[in-house]
Design an enzyme around this catalytic site. Structure first.
Site, mmCIF file in Angstrom:
data_model
loop_
_atom_site.group_PDB
_atom_site.id
_atom_site.type_symbol
_atom_site.label_atom_id
_atom_site.label_comp_id
_atom_site.label_asym_id
_atom_site.label_seq_id
_atom_site.Cartn_x
_atom_site.Cartn_y
_atom_site.Cartn_z
ATOM 1 C CB THR A 180 50.444 -19.248 -119.583
ATOM 2 O OG1 THR A 180 51.122 -19.140 -118.326
ATOM 3 C CG2 THR A 180 49.527 -18.048 -119.793
ATOM 4 C CE1 TYR A 216 78.011 -29.946 -109.640
ATOM 5 C CE2 TYR A 216 77.817 -27.892 -108.478
ATOM 6 C CZ TYR A 216 77.309 -29.115 -108.808
ATOM 7 O OH TYR A 216 76.097 -29.500 -108.316
ATOM 8 N N GLY A 269 53.096 -30.960 -118.357
ATOM 9 C CA GLY A 269 53.568 -30.839 -116.975
ATOM 10 C C GLY A 269 52.558 -30.325 -115.974
ATOM 11 C CB SER A 311 61.895 -22.591 -110.987
ATOM 12 O OG SER A 311 62.887 -23.558 -110.814
ATOM 13 N N GLY A 357 51.243 -27.375 -115.674
ATOM 14 C CA GLY A 357 50.156 -26.620 -116.290
ATOM 15 C C GLY A 357 49.034 -27.522 -116.767
#
Length: 150
Positions: free
Chosen positions: A12, A150, A17, A137, A19
Site C-alpha cells: 500500500t 514553536y 517513496g 514514522s 513503498g
C-alpha cells in the site's frame, strides 16, 4: 532465481517513496507486486517503473469500500497473498495549536484506520506462512520543526 519467485505481494502506498522502492525490489526478486495509491497518474508511473510484475490498483486505505474492492481484485486475479506491506501513510505539518478536526481525521483515518483494516481485510487471502510488514514514522521519537508548539 529471486527470493520472492512466485510470491504474491501487496504494497500500500506503493506509488511513491519507500513503498515504490519496496515494490521495485520485490519485483526484482520475482514477486507479483500489487501497488496501491490514491493518484492514478502516480500509480501509472509507478507501474511503468516497476515493470511487468506490477499491478496498480488505485485505492485509498482510509476508505473501507476501496479496500474491499482492492482485495476482491487480488482474490479474483491471484487468489492469495504471501506478503502484505502496510506502508500507506500521511503526514502534514501543523503546529499543535493549529491542528483542526479535519486534519486529525485525515491523518488518523489513513495512518491508524487504514493500516488496521488493510491487515484485517488481507487475512482471508494470506497463505500459510505469509508475512505482514507494517511501516511507521520516526515522528513519535524525533521532533520535526513545524510539528511542535514553536
Amino acid at each position: 532465481m529471486g527470493q520472492l519467485d512466485e510470491k504474491v505481494t501487496l504494497v500500500t502506498g506503493g506509488s511513491t517513496g519507500i513503498g515504490l522502492a519496496i515494490a521495485r525490489r520485490f519485483a526484482a526478486e520475482g514477486a507479483t507486486v500489487y501497488l496501491t495509491g490514491r493518484s492514478k497518474a502516480e500509480m501509472d508511473e509507478a507501474v511503468r517503473t516497476v515493470g511487468e510484475r506490477a499491478v496498480g490498483i488505485r485505492s485509498d486505505v482510509s476508505d473501507l469500500d476501496d479496500l474491499d474492492r482492492l482485495f476482491a481484485q487480488i482474490r479474483e486475479r491471484s487468489g492469495r497473498l504471501d506478503v502484505v506491506v502496510a506502508n500507506a501513510g500521511f503526514g502534514e505539518l501543523a503546529r499543535l495549536g493549529e491542528i483542526t478536526e479535519e486534519h486529525y481525521d485525515k491523518t488518523f483515518d489513513t495512518n491508524g484506520k487504514g493500516t488496521l483494516f488493510t491487515v484485517q481485510k488481507a487475512l482471508p487471502l494470506m497463505s500459510r506462512g505469509a508475512s505482514v510488514i507494517v511501516l511507521s514514522s520516526t515522528n513519535a521519537s524525533t521532533g520535526v520543526r513545524g510539528m511542535t508548539t514553536y
